[in-house]
Design an enzyme around this catalytic site. Structure first.
Site, PDB file in Angstrom:
ATOM      1  N   HIS A  13       0.828  -1.210   0.000  1.00  0.00           N
ATOM      2  CA  HIS A  13       0.000   0.000   0.000  1.00  0.00           C
ATOM      3  C   HIS A  13       0.862   1.261   0.000  1.00  0.00           C
ATOM      4  CE1 HIS A  13       0.992   0.961   4.173  1.00  0.00           C
ATOM      5  NE2 HIS A  13       0.886  -0.344   4.412  1.00  0.00           N
ATOM      6  N   GLU A  18      -2.113  -6.785   7.368  1.00  0.00           N
ATOM      7  CA  GLU A  18      -0.808  -6.713   8.015  1.00  0.00           C
ATOM      8  C   GLU A  18      -0.839  -7.496   9.329  1.00  0.00           C
ATOM      9  OE1 GLU A  18       2.234  -6.820   7.975  1.00  0.00           O
ATOM     10  OE2 GLU A  18       2.795  -4.766   7.367  1.00  0.00           O
TER      11      GLU A  18
END
Length: 202
Positions: free
Chosen positions: A10, A82
């Site tokens: 990202h 994550e």
């Protein structure tokens, strides 16, 4: 013609820039939004047929301009999140009294490394399954530790290629779409270079 799997981290968040352990709802900074647009321009001509994305806002915001440019379907899956650092989230790194990346450290109310790697293995199985049925490139938008774990444990690198310690925001990796999942190009950030620096190694 075969199409690669594309793996991307990202864009930058304010927490990335401030070196803070990220909260789940972290969003892209202004720089991160620019990075996402540059990534979208970079991959627009790569034959993307599907996007597979973490459900965290920073990943979804990174994938959004790519989906808008390509018009391809986007699937969201929490397996691509994550690592969960539990009670450490929201803490500046320079205030931590522990090494959150130590192999034997388990963050309070978070994921152990064993749990994280088990989940990433499930995520890779999902990626391989989706890639096998799309008629084009699959783009996977996820997070730095996920990218690192995939490269170290599930993908094949040429001898002598060094895996980066830290994954750059929107770094892009090309992967063969079938076993042994060889990496064609690792951690490329050419799309983030200024025009004057386009000849620099990435």
């Amino acid at each position: 013609m075969t199409f690669p799997i594309l793996l991307a981290r990202h864009g930058e968040t304010e927490a990335n820039a401030a070196r803070v352990v990220q909260l789940p709802d972290a969003r892209l900074s202004a720089t991160g939004r620019q990075q996402a647009e540059r990534l979208a321009a970079r991959v627009a001509g790569c034959g993307i047929a599907h996007i597979l994305c973490s459900d965290m806002p920073r990943a979804l915001e990174t994938a959004a301009p790519i989906a808008a440019r390509t018009g391809v379907p986007l699937t969201v899956d929490p397996l691509l999140r994550e690592r969960d650092f539990g009670d450490l989230r929201g803490t500046p790194y320079d205030e931590l009294r522990v090494d959150p990346f130590a192999i034997d450290y388990a963050p309070p109310n978070g994921e152990t490394w064993a749990d994280f790697h088990e989940r990433v293995g499930q995520a890779w199985a999902l990626v391989a399954q989706v890639a096998s049925r799309v008629s084009g490139s699959l783009l996977v938008v996820t997070h730095g530790l996920v990218c690192h774990a995939l490269v170290e444990r599930h993908l094949r690198l040429d001898a002598g290629v060094v895996v980066p310690e830290r994954w750059h925001n929107t770094a892009l990796t090309w992967i063969d779409p079938a076993p042994p999942w060889k990496i064609q190009r690792l951690h490329c950030i050419l799309h983030l270079q200024d025009e004057a620096d386009e000849g620099a190694p990435v």
